[in-house]
Design a protein around this motif. Structure first.
Motif, short mmCIF file in Angstrom:
data_model
loop_
_atom_site.label_atom_id
_atom_site.label_comp_id
_atom_site.label_asym_id
_atom_site.label_seq_id
_atom_site.Cartn_x
_atom_site.Cartn_y
_atom_site.Cartn_z
N SER A 87 0.82 -1.22 0.00
CA SER A 87 0.00 0.00 0.00
C SER A 87 0.85 1.26 0.00
O SER A 87 2.04 1.23 0.34
CB SER A 87 -0.90 0.01 1.24
N PRO A 88 0.24 2.40 -0.35
CA PRO A 88 0.95 3.68 -0.28
C PRO A 88 1.45 3.99 1.14
O PRO A 88 2.48 4.62 1.31
CB PRO A 88 -0.09 4.70 -0.73
N ALA A 89 0.73 3.51 2.15
CA ALA A 89 1.16 3.72 3.54
C ALA A 89 2.51 3.04 3.79
O ALA A 89 3.34 3.55 4.55
CB ALA A 89 0.11 3.19 4.51
N ASP A 90 2.74 1.91 3.13
CA ASP A 90 4.03 1.21 3.27
C ASP A 90 5.16 2.04 2.66
O ASP A 90 6.26 2.10 3.21
CB ASP A 90 3.98 -0.16 2.58
N VAL A 91 4.89 2.69 1.53
CA VAL A 91 5.89 3.57 0.90
C VAL A 91 6.24 4.68 1.87
O VAL A 91 7.42 4.98 2.09
CB VAL A 91 5.38 4.16 -0.43
N MET A 92 5.24 5.30 2.47
CA MET A 92 5.48 6.40 3.40
C MET A 92 6.30 5.93 4.60
O MET A 92 7.21 6.62 5.05
CB MET A 92 4.16 7.03 3.86
N ALA A 93 5.99 4.75 5.12
CA ALA A 93 6.74 4.22 6.28
C ALA A 93 8.21 4.01 5.91
O ALA A 93 9.11 4.37 6.68
CB ALA A 93 6.11 2.91 6.76
N ILE A 94 8.47 3.44 4.73
CA ILE A 94 9.86 3.20 4.31
C ILE A 94 10.58 4.52 4.07
O ILE A 94 11.72 4.70 4.49
CB ILE A 94 9.89 2.30 3.05
N ASP A 99 16.81 4.75 4.77
CA ASP A 99 17.55 5.54 3.78
C ASP A 99 17.47 4.88 2.41
O ASP A 99 18.36 5.03 1.58
CB ASP A 99 19.00 5.73 4.22
N TYR A 100 16.40 4.15 2.15
CA TYR A 100 16.19 3.47 0.87
C TYR A 100 16.17 4.49 -0.27
O TYR A 100 15.47 5.49 -0.19
CB TYR A 100 14.88 2.68 0.93
N ARG A 101 16.94 4.24 -1.33
CA ARG A 101 17.04 5.18 -2.45
C ARG A 101 16.63 4.57 -3.79
O ARG A 101 16.94 5.10 -4.85
CB ARG A 101 18.47 5.73 -2.57
N GLY A 102 15.95 3.43 -3.75
CA GLY A 102 15.46 2.82 -4.97
C GLY A 102 14.08 3.32 -5.31
O GLY A 102 13.64 4.37 -4.85
N ARG A 103 13.38 2.56 -6.12
CA ARG A 103 12.01 2.90 -6.51
C ARG A 103 11.06 1.86 -5.94
O ARG A 103 11.48 0.95 -5.26
CB ARG A 103 11.92 3.01 -8.03
N TYR A 104 9.78 1.99 -6.26
CA TYR A 104 8.75 1.14 -5.67
C TYR A 104 7.83 0.55 -6.73
O TYR A 104 7.77 1.01 -7.85
CB TYR A 104 7.87 1.94 -4.70
N PHE A 105 7.08 -0.45 -6.28
CA PHE A 105 5.89 -0.89 -7.00
C PHE A 105 4.84 -1.15 -5.94
O PHE A 105 5.05 -1.94 -5.02
CB PHE A 105 6.14 -2.16 -7.83
N VAL A 106 3.70 -0.46 -6.05
CA VAL A 106 2.64 -0.53 -5.04
C VAL A 106 1.51 -1.42 -5.55
O VAL A 106 0.87 -1.10 -6.56
CB VAL A 106 2.10 0.87 -4.69
N LEU A 107 1.27 -2.51 -4.86
CA LEU A 107 0.26 -3.48 -5.28
C LEU A 107 -1.18 -3.01 -5.03
O LEU A 107 -2.10 -3.45 -5.69
CB LEU A 107 0.48 -4.82 -4.56
N MET A 108 -1.38 -2.14 -4.07
CA MET A 108 -2.71 -1.70 -3.65
C MET A 108 -3.54 -2.86 -3.09
O MET A 108 -4.74 -2.94 -3.29
CB MET A 108 -3.47 -1.02 -4.78
N GLY A 109 -2.86 -3.78 -2.42
CA GLY A 109 -3.54 -4.93 -1.83
C GLY A 109 -2.64 -6.15 -1.84
O GLY A 109 -1.43 -6.05 -2.00
N ALA A 165 15.62 -11.26 -12.38
CA ALA A 165 15.95 -10.29 -11.33
C ALA A 165 16.29 -11.01 -10.03
O ALA A 165 15.71 -12.06 -9.73
CB ALA A 165 14.78 -9.33 -11.10
N ARG A 166 17.24 -10.46 -9.27
CA ARG A 166 17.54 -10.97 -7.92
C ARG A 166 16.35 -10.65 -7.03
O ARG A 166 15.71 -9.62 -7.18
CB ARG A 166 18.78 -10.30 -7.34
N ILE A 167 16.11 -11.51 -6.07
CA ILE A 167 14.98 -11.31 -5.16
C ILE A 167 15.51 -11.29 -3.74
O ILE A 167 16.32 -12.14 -3.35
CB ILE A 167 13.97 -12.46 -5.30
N SER A 168 15.05 -10.31 -2.96
CA SER A 168 15.35 -10.31 -1.54
C SER A 168 14.05 -10.02 -0.81
O SER A 168 13.07 -9.59 -1.40
CB SER A 168 16.43 -9.27 -1.20
N ARG A 169 14.05 -10.29 0.47
CA ARG A 169 12.84 -10.11 1.28
C ARG A 169 13.24 -9.36 2.54
O ARG A 169 14.28 -9.63 3.13
CB ARG A 169 12.29 -11.50 1.64
N ILE A 170 12.42 -8.40 2.96
CA ILE A 170 12.74 -7.71 4.20
C ILE A 170 12.66 -8.72 5.35
O ILE A 170 11.91 -9.69 5.28
CB ILE A 170 11.83 -6.49 4.47
#
Length: 198
Positions: A87-94, A99-109, A165-170
């Motif tokens: 969600s967009p709330a997750d983007v705001m929290a990060i 200090d994340y400087r990459g980009r995002y993809f927001v699933l909206m669910g 693509a490489r995959i990582s998980r928080i």
């Protein structure tokens, strides 16, 4: 006692907000009509304006008023590093806490077949195109540790693997300042399986 039709409609309309039940909606409606009529007018016009002008970014699906959001348009952000969130709330929290400087993809669910939410509802076709273009080197999965979140992470991870693509998980686990004796079994299990050398 029956309320007037306009008041009943207002109470029902307020119930669309998350966590707002009948009593809370009634309290809000009474407050707006009793003490905050000007604030209610401002809320109504602001809400109408936002619904008319705010849309999804064509690249990441974050909320924006333009074609691309500020993050995707920022040339200093690393386009090879993409964090997938629910969600967009997750983007705001990060953004506010790291200090994340990459980009995002927001699933909206998240994937939830019982609720009729499949890959297309999450915009995964857009993500597939980004991955197929070959510009994404690492995809960071930042979904919640729920059953649906895990299923979504698995699906998105498979999509990334198909496109090289490489995959990582928080990491999931014991919160900072947490006491082990108060941590639930699932969280403790995640913490042990996600341990790293120091």
């Amino acid at each position: 006692m029956a309320f007037s039709p306009a008041l009943t409609q207002l109470i029902d309309a307020l119930r669309v907000l998350p966590g707002v039940g009948a009593k809370s909606a009634q309290r809000m409606a009474f407050h707006l009509l009793q003490r905050e009529r000007q604030g209610g007018r401002h809320l109504a016009t602001t809400l109408e304006h936002a619904i008319a002008t705010v849309r999804h970014c064509s690249e990441c699906r974050m909320f924006t008023e333009g074609e691309r959001c500020e993050i995707c348009a920022n040339e200093r952000r690393d386009p090879a590093l993409v964090c997938v969130v629910e969600s967009p709330a997750d983007v705001m929290a990060i953004e506010q806490n790291t200090d994340y400087r990459g980009r995002y993809f927001v699933l909206m669910g998240k994937l939830s077949p019982l609720d009729g939410v499949g890959p297309e509802e999450l915009g995964l076709g857009i993500l597939r195109e980004r991955l197929a273009a070959g510009t994404v080197e690492e995809l960071i999965l930042a979904m919640g540790a729920t059953v649906e979140g895990e299923a979504t992470a698995q699906y998105v991870g498979d999509l990334a693997r198909q496109n090289g693509a490489r995959i990582s998980r928080i990491a999931h686990g014991v919160p900072v300042g947490g006491e082990l004796e108060y941590v639930d079994a699932g969280t403790l299990s995640q913490a042990f399986s996600g341990r790293r050398p120091v």
